[in-house]
Design a protein around this motif. Structure first.
Motif, PDB file in Angstrom:
ATOM      1  N   MET A   1     -26.051 -90.796 -32.995  1.00 27.74           N
ATOM      2  CA  MET A   1     -26.293 -89.702 -31.773  1.00 27.74           C
ATOM      3  C   MET A   1     -27.112 -89.776 -30.689  1.00 27.74           C
ATOM      4  N   ASP A   2     -27.998 -90.562 -31.464  1.00 27.64           N
ATOM      5  CA  ASP A   2     -29.588 -90.232 -30.928  1.00 27.64           C
ATOM      6  C   ASP A   2     -29.277 -91.964 -29.696  1.00 27.64           C
ATOM      7  N   VAL A   3     -29.092 -92.368 -30.059  1.00 30.59           N
ATOM      8  CA  VAL A   3     -28.998 -94.022 -29.086  1.00 30.59           C
ATOM      9  C   VAL A   3     -27.694 -93.079 -28.083  1.00 30.59           C
ATOM     10  N   ALA A   4     -27.001 -92.718 -28.882  1.00 29.73           N
ATOM     11  CA  ALA A   4     -25.740 -91.886 -26.993  1.00 29.73           C
ATOM     12  C   ALA A   4     -26.534 -91.111 -26.271  1.00 29.73           C
ATOM     13  N   THR A   5     -27.218 -89.892 -27.217  1.00 26.74           N
ATOM     14  CA  THR A   5     -28.203 -89.040 -25.783  1.00 26.74           C
ATOM     15  C   THR A   5     -29.127 -90.244 -25.237  1.00 26.74           C
ATOM     16  N   GLY A   6     -29.831 -91.338 -25.743  1.00 28.90           N
ATOM     17  CA  GLY A   6     -30.706 -91.591 -24.925  1.00 28.90           C
ATOM     18  C   GLY A   6     -30.521 -93.193 -24.244  1.00 28.90           C
ATOM     19  N   LEU A   7     -29.310 -93.040 -23.702  1.00 28.00           N
ATOM     20  CA  LEU A   7     -28.163 -94.014 -23.085  1.00 28.00           C
ATOM     21  C   LEU A   7     -28.287 -93.397 -21.913  1.00 28.00           C
ATOM     22  N   VAL A   8     -27.748 -91.723 -22.073  1.00 32.17           N
ATOM     23  CA  VAL A   8     -27.322 -90.839 -21.243  1.00 32.17           C
ATOM     24  C   VAL A   8     -29.013 -90.790 -20.136  1.00 32.17           C
ATOM     25  N   GLN A   9     -30.058 -89.847 -20.862  1.00 33.13           N
ATOM     26  CA  GLN A   9     -30.922 -89.477 -20.999  1.00 33.13           C
ATOM     27  C   GLN A   9     -31.839 -90.605 -20.134  1.00 33.13           C
ATOM     28  N   SER A  10     -31.892 -91.409 -20.231  1.00 30.02           N
ATOM     29  CA  SER A  10     -32.267 -92.814 -19.601  1.00 30.02           C
ATOM     30  C   SER A  10     -31.775 -92.946 -18.255  1.00 30.02           C
ATOM     31  N   GLY A  11     -30.371 -92.765 -18.532  1.00 32.63           N
ATOM     32  CA  GLY A  11     -29.566 -93.170 -16.953  1.00 32.63           C
ATOM     33  C   GLY A  11     -28.630 -94.092 -17.360  1.00 32.63           C
ATOM     34  N   GLU A  12     -29.340 -95.230 -18.411  1.00 29.20           N
ATOM     35  CA  GLU A  12     -28.239 -96.310 -18.274  1.00 29.20           C
ATOM     36  C   GLU A  12     -26.513 -96.432 -18.653  1.00 29.20           C
ATOM     37  N   LEU A  13     -26.588 -94.863 -19.171  1.00 22.16           N
ATOM     38  CA  LEU A  13     -25.125 -94.143 -19.643  1.00 22.16           C
ATOM     39  C   LEU A  13     -25.127 -93.541 -18.611  1.00 22.16           C
ATOM     40  N   PRO A  14     -23.592 -92.757 -17.786  1.00 26.23           N
ATOM     41  CA  PRO A  14     -24.351 -91.902 -16.062  1.00 26.23           C
ATOM     42  C   PRO A  14     -23.149 -91.367 -16.440  1.00 26.23           C
ATOM     43  N   ALA A  15     -23.634 -89.414 -16.695  1.00 33.12           N
ATOM     44  CA  ALA A  15     -23.016 -88.517 -17.524  1.00 33.12           C
ATOM     45  C   ALA A  15     -23.280 -87.488 -17.012  1.00 33.12           C
ATOM     46  N   ILE A  16     -22.532 -86.775 -17.092  1.00 33.89           N
ATOM     47  CA  ILE A  16     -22.672 -84.804 -16.430  1.00 33.89           C
ATOM     48  C   ILE A  16     -22.595 -84.204 -17.315  1.00 33.89           C
ATOM     49  N   ARG A  17     -23.758 -82.839 -17.060  1.00 37.00           N
ATOM     50  CA  ARG A  17     -23.839 -82.184 -17.710  1.00 37.00           C
ATOM     51  C   ARG A  17     -22.904 -80.757 -17.748  1.00 37.00           C
ATOM     52  N   ILE A  18     -22.108 -80.097 -18.652  1.00 39.86           N
ATOM     53  CA  ILE A  18     -21.703 -79.203 -17.550  1.00 39.86           C
ATOM     54  C   ILE A  18     -22.589 -77.596 -18.002  1.00 39.86           C
ATOM     55  N   GLY A  19     -22.390 -77.101 -17.169  1.00 41.08           N
ATOM     56  CA  GLY A  19     -23.057 -76.079 -17.250  1.00 41.08           C
ATOM     57  C   GLY A  19     -24.516 -76.318 -17.172  1.00 41.08           C
ATOM     58  N   GLY A  20     -25.391 -75.150 -16.897  1.00 34.56           N
ATOM     59  CA  GLY A  20     -26.502 -76.049 -16.757  1.00 34.56           C
ATOM     60  C   GLY A  20     -27.616 -76.604 -17.599  1.00 34.56           C
ATOM     61  N   VAL A  21     -27.557 -76.180 -19.004  1.00 28.72           N
ATOM     62  CA  VAL A  21     -27.566 -76.379 -20.173  1.00 28.72           C
ATOM     63  C   VAL A  21     -26.764 -77.014 -21.045  1.00 28.72           C
ATOM     64  N   GLY A  22     -25.862 -77.723 -20.823  1.00 30.84           N
ATOM     65  CA  GLY A  22     -24.351 -77.412 -21.198  1.00 30.84           C
ATOM     66  C   GLY A  22     -24.680 -78.770 -22.529  1.00 30.84           C
ATOM     67  N   GLU A  23     -23.815 -79.169 -22.723  1.00 33.48           N
ATOM     68  CA  GLU A  23     -23.612 -80.462 -23.235  1.00 33.48           C
ATOM     69  C   GLU A  23     -22.638 -82.000 -22.704  1.00 33.48           C
ATOM     70  N   TRP A  24     -23.343 -82.253 -22.550  1.00 29.19           N
ATOM     71  CA  TRP A  24     -23.046 -84.090 -21.747  1.00 29.19           C
ATOM     72  C   TRP A  24     -21.814 -84.578 -21.882  1.00 29.19           C
ATOM     73  N   ARG A  25     -21.289 -84.804 -21.035  1.00 26.97           N
ATOM     74  CA  ARG A  25     -20.034 -85.244 -20.548  1.00 26.97           C
ATOM     75  C   ARG A  25     -19.859 -86.612 -20.111  1.00 26.97           C
ATOM     76  N   VAL A  26     -19.711 -88.040 -20.652  1.00 28.22           N
ATOM     77  CA  VAL A  26     -19.288 -89.268 -20.292  1.00 28.22           C
ATOM     78  C   VAL A  26     -18.026 -89.390 -19.746  1.00 28.22           C
ATOM     79  N   GLU A  27     -17.508 -90.006 -18.475  1.00 24.18           N
ATOM     80  CA  GLU A  27     -16.181 -90.092 -18.254  1.00 24.18           C
ATOM     81  C   GLU A  27     -15.645 -91.497 -18.242  1.00 24.18           C
ATOM     82  N   ARG A  28     -14.993 -91.754 -19.560  1.00 15.59           N
ATOM     83  CA  ARG A  28     -14.248 -93.126 -19.752  1.00 15.59           C
ATOM     84  C   ARG A  28     -14.468 -93.697 -19.187  1.00 15.59           C
ATOM     85  N   THR A  29     -14.431 -93.863 -17.795  1.00 14.15           N
ATOM     86  CA  THR A  29     -13.917 -95.061 -16.302  1.00 14.15           C
ATOM     87  C   THR A  29     -15.443 -95.024 -16.723  1.00 14.15           C
ATOM     88  N   MET A  30     -16.888 -94.413 -17.374  1.00 12.18           N
ATOM     89  CA  MET A  30     -18.238 -94.745 -17.360  1.00 12.18           C
ATOM     90  C   MET A  30     -18.447 -95.542 -18.087  1.00 12.18           C
TER      91      MET A  30
END
Length: 109
Positions: free
Chosen positions: A27-56
């Motif tokens: 999970m730490d690696v997946a989170t790092g990929l998202v937080q670094s911007g290497e893997l595009p993701a969106i955050r649902i809600g202000g401080v909600g959980e990250w979501r990664v589009e399957r196509t991304m």
């Protein structure tokens, strides 16, 4: 997720837990990929959980295969014969070198 699940049935967005399972990383690696911007993701809600589009995620995986192909080509000396790295197009980052002699690959972003 198990191997018998149809990828189309997953839905458009994946949780980081699903991403980490698909990539077989922590999970730490997946989170790092998202937080670094290497893997595009969106955050649902202000401080909600990250979501990664399957196509991304699929594009990220494809990009990693291409990057590794480029690394292998450089290691095999495909461009080393001429000593001129200008023909490599967008493959190399001319400003970044290792030990001031070996060109580095430019990230696929």
């Amino acid at each position: 997720m198990n191997a018998s699940v149809d990828p189309q049935s997953i839905g458009r967005f994946l949780t980081l837990a699903e991403v980490s399972e698909i990539l077989n990383v922590t999970m730490d690696v997946a989170t790092g990929l998202v937080q670094s911007g290497e893997l595009p993701a969106i955050r649902i809600g202000g401080v909600g959980e990250w979501r990664v589009e399957r196509t991304m995620l699929e594009q990220y995986i494809d990009d990693q295969y291409e990057y590794q192909r480029r690394v292998a080509a450089l290691r095999q000396g495909e461009f080393a014969d001429t000593g001129d790295f200008a023909d490599t197009g967008d493959l190399l980052d001319a400003s970044a070198t290792q030990d001031d002699t070996t060109p580095r690959l430019r990230p696929l972003l």
